[in-house]
Design an enzyme around this catalytic site. Sequence first.
Site, PDB file in Angstrom:
ATOM      1  N   ARG A  15     -40.277 -66.105  86.992  1.00 57.51           N
ATOM      2  CA  ARG A  15     -39.235 -66.472  87.892  1.00 57.51           C
ATOM      3  C   ARG A  15     -39.195 -65.738  89.051  1.00 57.51           C
ATOM      4  O   ARG A  15     -39.472 -64.569  89.096  1.00 57.51           O
ATOM      5  CB  ARG A  15     -37.706 -66.366  87.116  1.00 57.51           C
ATOM      6  CG  ARG A  15     -37.512 -64.832  86.782  1.00 57.51           C
ATOM      7  CD  ARG A  15     -36.247 -64.939  85.536  1.00 57.51           C
ATOM      8  NE  ARG A  15     -36.045 -63.329  85.420  1.00 57.51           N
ATOM      9  CZ  ARG A  15     -35.360 -62.993  84.163  1.00 57.51           C
ATOM     10  NH1 ARG A  15     -34.961 -63.865  83.287  1.00 57.51           N
ATOM     11  NH2 ARG A  15     -35.201 -61.548  83.990  1.00 57.51           N
ATOM     12  N   LYS A  26     -31.808 -68.740  78.603  1.00 55.45           N
ATOM     13  CA  LYS A  26     -31.246 -69.294  79.932  1.00 55.45           C
ATOM     14  C   LYS A  26     -32.045 -70.568  80.091  1.00 55.45           C
ATOM     15  O   LYS A  26     -31.856 -71.674  80.304  1.00 55.45           O
ATOM     16  CB  LYS A  26     -31.135 -68.446  80.832  1.00 55.45           C
ATOM     17  CG  LYS A  26     -29.774 -67.510  80.603  1.00 55.45           C
ATOM     18  CD  LYS A  26     -29.627 -66.643  81.939  1.00 55.45           C
ATOM     19  CE  LYS A  26     -28.494 -65.335  81.407  1.00 55.45           C
ATOM     20  NZ  LYS A  26     -29.154 -64.406  80.584  1.00 55.45           N
ATOM     21  N   ARG A  78     -22.979 -61.594  87.138  1.00 56.20           N
ATOM     22  CA  ARG A  78     -23.014 -60.494  86.006  1.00 56.20           C
ATOM     23  C   ARG A  78     -22.381 -59.278  86.063  1.00 56.20           C
ATOM     24  O   ARG A  78     -22.352 -58.819  87.339  1.00 56.20           O
ATOM     25  CB  ARG A  78     -24.623 -59.954  85.957  1.00 56.20           C
ATOM     26  CG  ARG A  78     -25.091 -59.016  84.881  1.00 56.20           C
ATOM     27  CD  ARG A  78     -26.473 -58.711  84.773  1.00 56.20           C
ATOM     28  NE  ARG A  78     -26.938 -59.744  84.019  1.00 56.20           N
ATOM     29  CZ  ARG A  78     -28.110 -60.141  83.628  1.00 56.20           C
ATOM     30  NH1 ARG A  78     -29.373 -59.007  83.888  1.00 56.20           N
ATOM     31  NH2 ARG A  78     -28.557 -61.036  82.867  1.00 56.20           N
ATOM     32  N   GLU A 121     -25.320 -59.915  76.614  1.00 57.27           N
ATOM     33  CA  GLU A 121     -26.603 -59.520  75.990  1.00 57.27           C
ATOM     34  C   GLU A 121     -26.633 -57.974  75.696  1.00 57.27           C
ATOM     35  O   GLU A 121     -25.859 -57.360  76.756  1.00 57.27           O
ATOM     36  CB  GLU A 121     -27.870 -59.533  76.822  1.00 57.27           C
ATOM     37  CG  GLU A 121     -28.254 -61.018  77.069  1.00 57.27           C
ATOM     38  CD  GLU A 121     -29.356 -61.497  78.159  1.00 57.27           C
ATOM     39  OE1 GLU A 121     -30.250 -60.705  77.897  1.00 57.27           O
ATOM     40  OE2 GLU A 121     -29.480 -62.323  78.799  1.00 57.27           O
ATOM     41  N   TYR A 133     -25.632 -67.048  88.096  1.00 59.72           N
ATOM     42  CA  TYR A 133     -24.479 -66.555  87.265  1.00 59.72           C
ATOM     43  C   TYR A 133     -23.997 -65.266  87.881  1.00 59.72           C
ATOM     44  O   TYR A 133     -24.704 -64.681  88.669  1.00 59.72           O
ATOM     45  CB  TYR A 133     -24.773 -66.227  85.992  1.00 59.72           C
ATOM     46  CG  TYR A 133     -26.099 -65.496  85.575  1.00 59.72           C
ATOM     47  CD1 TYR A 133     -26.108 -63.990  85.677  1.00 59.72           C
ATOM     48  CD2 TYR A 133     -27.166 -66.238  85.388  1.00 59.72           C
ATOM     49  CE1 TYR A 133     -27.394 -63.425  85.496  1.00 59.72           C
ATOM     50  CE2 TYR A 133     -28.328 -65.568  85.366  1.00 59.72           C
ATOM     51  CZ  TYR A 133     -28.425 -64.143  85.225  1.00 59.72           C
ATOM     52  OH  TYR A 133     -29.759 -63.665  85.051  1.00 59.72           O
ATOM     53  N   LYS A 166     -41.335 -57.103  79.997  1.00 54.37           N
ATOM     54  CA  LYS A 166     -40.777 -57.783  81.175  1.00 54.37           C
ATOM     55  C   LYS A 166     -41.291 -56.655  82.546  1.00 54.37           C
ATOM     56  O   LYS A 166     -40.937 -55.444  82.474  1.00 54.37           O
ATOM     57  CB  LYS A 166     -39.198 -58.076  81.262  1.00 54.37           C
ATOM     58  CG  LYS A 166     -38.978 -58.733  82.581  1.00 54.37           C
ATOM     59  CD  LYS A 166     -37.474 -58.786  82.768  1.00 54.37           C
ATOM     60  CE  LYS A 166     -36.700 -57.842  83.368  1.00 54.37           C
ATOM     61  NZ  LYS A 166     -35.115 -58.036  83.803  1.00 54.37           N
TER      62      LYS A 166
END
Length: 734
Positions: free
Chosen positions: A259, A454, A356, A422, A354, A289
């Site tokens: 992404r 997601k 956050r 999360e 979104y 990640k």
Amino acid sequence: MKYGSELQDNVFAPWRLSYIAYDVLKMELKTRQLDHQWNDADEADFVELLHNELNKVYDFVTAKLREVEARITYCERTIGTFQKNPTMSSEANWGIMDDALTEVLFDVNDLAKFTRVNYIGFQKILKKHDKWTNRSLQHSFVEALRSKPLDKQRFDVAIVYISSLHDLCRLRGQPRNGNSAAGGDQNAFERATSKYWIHPDNVTEVKAIIMLHLPVLVFNQNKKYEESDSAISSVYYDNYDFDLYTGRLQRDEGAEAIRFRWYGPYESPNIFIERKTHHAEWLNGASVKDRFPLKEDKVNSYVAGEYTPEQIVEQMRAKGTADEDTINSVNFISTGIQTSFKEKNLTPICRIFYNRTAFQLPGDQKLRISLDSDMTYIREDDLDGVKRRDNNNWRRTDAHIDYPFSHLPKKDVYRFPYAVLETKLQTHLGQEPPQWLTTLLDSHLVHEVPRFSKYLHGASFFYGERLPLLPWWLSEMNTDIRKPRSMNAGLSRSKSFKPLIDGQYRHAMEEEERRMERQERTAKSVAASDGSSLAGSTVHSQIAGPPSITIQPAGNVDASKAKSSKKAKSGGDNLSSTYSPSIGNNEKGVMYRGGAVSPIEIEPVGEAVAIDIVEEDGNGKDKGPVKRRVKVKVEPKVFFANERTFISWLQFCALLLTVALNLLNFGDFVSRISGALFICIAGVMSIYALYRFERRAWMINRQHTGRYDDIWGPAVLCVFLVAALIVNFYLRFR
């Protein structure tokens, strides 16, 4: 429940007169309808009533927000005075300011609930109007609702400021050590992540609860916090065979998710190229990640392969702002992602937006909590022949961060109905969840959704007909995740409207936290002083954070050693807490509480765990085992296994029934007798299979401690079949 009753249940008594007069509007609709046919004059009067109610509600919210801002400003100035004048910095003064901030926080939570309840009320009454009058007022009233919006959470800025001031009160005016910007360094580290859905009714309350224990993480402390600072946008890449989607859903070894992410406004100059890898080979099978930053004007050329990792590394060396390890890491990541683009033919598929709110101690990544609200999915592909990106740009240019993206075509936008929480723990470093977090996650405010993704959810919504597999949680979308409210969890008020946190006053909560801290320090000192005695045992973990539970196989426990160990520890505190044990391979074990204080026998039964705890009286004598039960969350696959067992029994009965019908229809007298016997056996076993299926389902739902295996069914079936065959042979050979 009818909305009128639901509204009355959610009314905050001091603000009762400021709510929408839902019953009055409903009565106005009903009485005029019963008296005569609805006409233009009635419509005009009703619209005027709606505008009056909207103005009343909106003006109240605006006034309350100004009041909240003024109170926050007052607290900020007072705390600044305490910091400048040490003589005023007393425990009593800091406690007074903490109480004032807690009251403001509760008002913000009440105001968020007030806003949402009224917004739903307007939608309900508009829908009822259109249904009863056959007129379309919902569309014409949209402009009024947009001019005075009640549907947006506009309290994040207030929560951030309250969090900052509350943290100063907690530290008695001393600034928090640690670099806040370090929270954004998410490059190649391990963490255990759990995910939960939160209903919009509970979003602000959950934020407030977390804020009382963890500060809101603000990356840039040098600028005033704005609403756009919480915006996160990510463009996910995949091919039109959805290979990355399938790999992530099946959790294949080495499965990737790629992404491009940016923070804040659409014009953000820095784009983060990110890759999630499941069980990465270069990290000995650990999931990771990793990411690296790239200037926005270089993204298209990087995707096309024109801007190479070698050029990225050369520019980093020329600037001289990064060390060699960072440069090598960026080279490795950028090369791997660009290789995936070439080999897998990746293209933009879906954008996820979104807002956050992150909670974390600055510079400390052991515990990080994030709450994502206003989540919106936006299509980026051209699978349906619609060109959504100009000149093959890496993202569409008509969608910025203007939630709810009403200007985009409806088929291109999907608004997720819940917020996503999360929790991220570095469990490989021994980090345990604190007690307050365990209480929150076990409460009515959250709904656990293991392995929620997601991107997987968005892809399954837009491209479900193209996908061979769909995620399990889609069925959860059809259920109401709200649960009955528990008075011992969350934010509430006493009969005198005093703030209650988890059913306690704030001072009681702080006293409980201090007690837990003392227990933690005592446990650590006990563990340190008795390290030599514990070295010879098979204890696998140490006390870290709240009192934890250690498990070791029952066969390795010597009763005399356990008793002597218990006596050796008698000088320390007898720690007690709420335990969440994890039993590996369903083995019977011994658990030690607070550094091997007392042995606890564990015996797994079905989907629950029965515990025998050996307690002592004041004289040091055992009082005998005390039965305790720890509930374990039942996964959906347990129910599916029960269903598959039932279907297997039905398949055998159907086969037996087919044989019986053939004997009845095409056989002689003896064959018809045998067929009748087989029909009886098939019928009896079908009813028995249904009984066992319902019985197991009942046991699973209630986590019953009985046996789940079938002792008599298979044996009785074999006896019936052998008896039928004996009868058949006897009749045939006679």
